[in-house]
Scaffold this motif. Structure first.
Motif, PDB file in Angstrom:
ATOM      1  N   ARG A   1      -4.293   0.913   3.778  1.00  0.00           N
ATOM      2  CA  ARG A   1      -4.631   2.040   4.697  1.00  0.00           C
ATOM      3  C   ARG A   1      -4.942   1.445   5.925  1.00  0.00           C
ATOM      4  NH1 ARG A   1      -4.280   7.037   2.783  1.00  0.00           N
ATOM      5  NH2 ARG A   1      -4.143   7.360   0.579  1.00  0.00           N
ATOM      6  N   LEU A   2      -5.939   0.499   6.013  1.00  0.00           N
ATOM      7  CA  LEU A   2      -6.299  -0.181   7.334  1.00  0.00           C
ATOM      8  C   LEU A   2      -5.287  -1.027   8.064  1.00  0.00           C
ATOM      9  CD1 LEU A   2      -9.976  -1.224   6.380  1.00  0.00           C
ATOM     10  CD2 LEU A   2      -9.321   0.576   8.011  1.00  0.00           C
ATOM     11  N   THR A   3      -4.266  -1.624   7.209  1.00  0.00           N
ATOM     12  CA  THR A   3      -3.494  -2.353   7.811  1.00  0.00           C
ATOM     13  C   THR A   3      -2.250  -1.373   8.537  1.00  0.00           C
ATOM     14  OG1 THR A   3      -3.480  -4.386   6.248  1.00  0.00           O
ATOM     15  CG2 THR A   3      -1.412  -4.064   7.433  1.00  0.00           C
ATOM     16  N   ALA A   4      -1.911  -0.386   7.825  1.00  0.00           N
ATOM     17  CA  ALA A   4      -0.927   0.759   8.486  1.00  0.00           C
ATOM     18  C   ALA A   4      -1.537   1.438   9.705  1.00  0.00           C
ATOM     19  CB  ALA A   4      -0.721   1.764   7.289  1.00  0.00           C
ATOM     20  N   LEU A   5      -2.857   1.417   9.665  1.00  0.00           N
ATOM     21  CA  LEU A   5      -3.351   1.822  11.139  1.00  0.00           C
ATOM     22  C   LEU A   5      -3.547   0.855  12.171  1.00  0.00           C
ATOM     23  CD1 LEU A   5      -6.165   4.298   9.418  1.00  0.00           C
ATOM     24  CD2 LEU A   5      -3.953   4.710  10.550  1.00  0.00           C
ATOM     25  N   GLY A   6      -3.277  -0.515  11.762  1.00  0.00           N
ATOM     26  CA  GLY A   6      -3.233  -1.536  12.896  1.00  0.00           C
ATOM     27  C   GLY A   6      -4.632  -2.344  12.738  1.00  0.00           C
ATOM     28  N   PHE A   7      -5.552  -2.328  11.754  1.00  0.00           N
ATOM     29  CA  PHE A   7      -6.565  -3.066  11.543  1.00  0.00           C
ATOM     30  C   PHE A   7      -6.284  -4.295  10.743  1.00  0.00           C
ATOM     31  CE2 PHE A   7      -8.047   1.194  12.328  1.00  0.00           C
ATOM     32  CZ  PHE A   7      -8.997   1.165  13.426  1.00  0.00           C
TER      33      PHE A   7
END
Length: 428
Positions: free
Chosen positions: A377-383
């Motif tokens: 989820r963080l990766t999908a948000l750009g983190f």
């Protein structure tokens, strides 16, 4: 070989103590890496510019037998890593709640990886147990805690070169400058002996290196050439690193072969919790007279072995009876939280359950799949979490901290817990 955790309970006397040669009689009755206190302010305080200090320090190095060639190889172009002064202030052993400290480190990823390593290096652990008497559970606990079983050793963000750090501390850290000067000299001796090169010697901000994070002094004096290649190294194959750490535990920690570290206890109603000070030693039989028993109800009567009682989470949380080998483990790092994480991780790797008593005010550790969900989820948000393998490394912690700051979650401490997971699921 790991056991089925459904058949064991953590700190249960029958499960934990009687499985060893040393049982304390319970079957029949029913383990330097020094940490520093945080300074009041950023520590950098030098009486002279760094270049001038390097020129003056050469004489100290010569007195330790360091050649000009080695000294120049280390110091030419070296810049002090002044980030160490801030890192010295935020050591997690002293700043996190115990349950949070354990949740971060005794994770599903570390448990599963530890079981893989246990099988992969079974013959090495057999040999260490035979030669040093230190159980594989303890060795796996150290290995997992210190370097994620060697997985982070090649990560320059987690393990930068140690000479810039040690030089900065020796030059500008005023509280223990003599200590840091000595460790810098020890590191130079390692290069002089040909055991390591400046490029190879990566480690923590404090200069600890390799699979089990040896300080230079430990490398020089406790290291063991266990793989027989003619040199001692905490890098590469884990043989030298694990054997050297076992050697440290026996010689400096006075680790006792076959003895457990302790167990979870059950307190009687109305027990005076002031007695659980992690300081006062009493025979287990004396604790029994006060109404204490093992967590699964076995009596401690008739047992003379001395133990300390500790409530790491405060009243209402797990009650731990700490025996001699807990303090042997603690000798490697003078923090009871650290020692508890080492032995708890090792026991979980070997198939034993977690503590039966909940932590007051704490929360459960996330599962491997939940950590992976946070990473996705963080990766999908750009983190950038650096991957979605379920291991909470430096990049995942940074990503979590950045998300906490953006979402207004306080404290923004990088802890991948239920609050972060639920906030991500809500999309807020």
């Amino acid at each position: 070989m790991a056991h089925d955790s459904s058949n064991h309970s953590a700190r249960g006397v029958s499960g934990l103590l009687s499985r060893r040669a040393f049982t304390l009689g319970l079957a029949g009755a029913g383990a330097a890496l020094p940490l520093l206190a945080a300074p009041s302010a950023f520590a950098q305080s030098a009486a002279q510019p760094f270049d001038a200090w390097v020129r003056r320090f050469r004489a100290r190095a010569k007195d330790r037998g360091i050649s000009d060639e080695v000294y120049d190889r280390v110091f030419n172009g070296l810049k002090p890593d002044t980030r160490v002064y801030a890192q010295d202030q935020a050591q997690p052993e002293f700043t996190e709640e115990v349950w949070q400290y354990l949740n971060r480190r005794v994770s599903d990823w570390r448990i599963e990886r530890g079981r893989q390593r246990c099988k992969e290096y079974s013959s090495l652990f057999d040999r260490i147990e035979r030669d040093f008497g230190v159980e594989r559970s303890v060795m796996l606990g150290y290995w997992g805690m210190e370097s994620a079983y060697g997985d982070i050793l090649s990560n320059v963000n987690a393990m930068p070169p140690v000479f810039p750090s040690l030089a900065a501390l020796a030059w500008g850290e005023p509280r223990r400058r003599k200590y840091w000067e000595t460790e810098l000299l020890n590191a130079l001796v390692i290069v002089q002996r040909g055991w390591g090169t400046p490029a190879q010697m990566n480690g923590s901000w404090a200069g600890a290196m390799g699979h089990t994070q040896w300080m230079p002094e430990v490398w020089l004096n406790m290291g063991v050439d266990y793989d027989g290649d003619g040199r001692i190294s905490p890098f590469g194959p884990p043989d030298d690193a694990l054997a050297g750490t076992a050697n440290y535990l026996v010689k400096r920690g006075k680790y006792r072969r076959g003895e457990p570290w302790g167990f979870e206890a059950r307190l009687p109603m109305g027990f005076d919790t002031n007695l659980a000070d992690n300081k006062t030693r009493r025979a287990l039989s004396d604790w029994s007279q006060m109404g204490l028993a093992s967590i699964d109800g076995q009596s401690l009567a008739g047992l003379p072995d001395p133990a300390r009682l500790w409530l790491p989470g405060g009243p209402g949380g797990p009650a731990l009876m700490l025996l001699h080998n807990f303090y042997a483990v603690r000798s490697y790092n003078p923090s009871s939280n650290y020692a508890l994480a080492v032995v708890h991780l090792g026991d979980r790797v070997m198939g034993y359950e977690g503590f039966r008593t909940p932590w007051p005010g704490g929360e459960r550790a996330l599962t491997l799949s939940e950590i992976q969900e946070i990473q996705r989820r963080l990766t999908a948000l750009g983190f950038d979490t650096g991957g979605t393998d379920g291991r909470v490394g430096t990049m995942t912690q940074r990503a979590v901290r950045a998300f906490q700051q953006k979402a207004g979650i306080s404290p923004a401490d990088g802890y991948a817990g239920l609050v972060v997971l639920n906030t991500l699921r809500r999309g807020t």
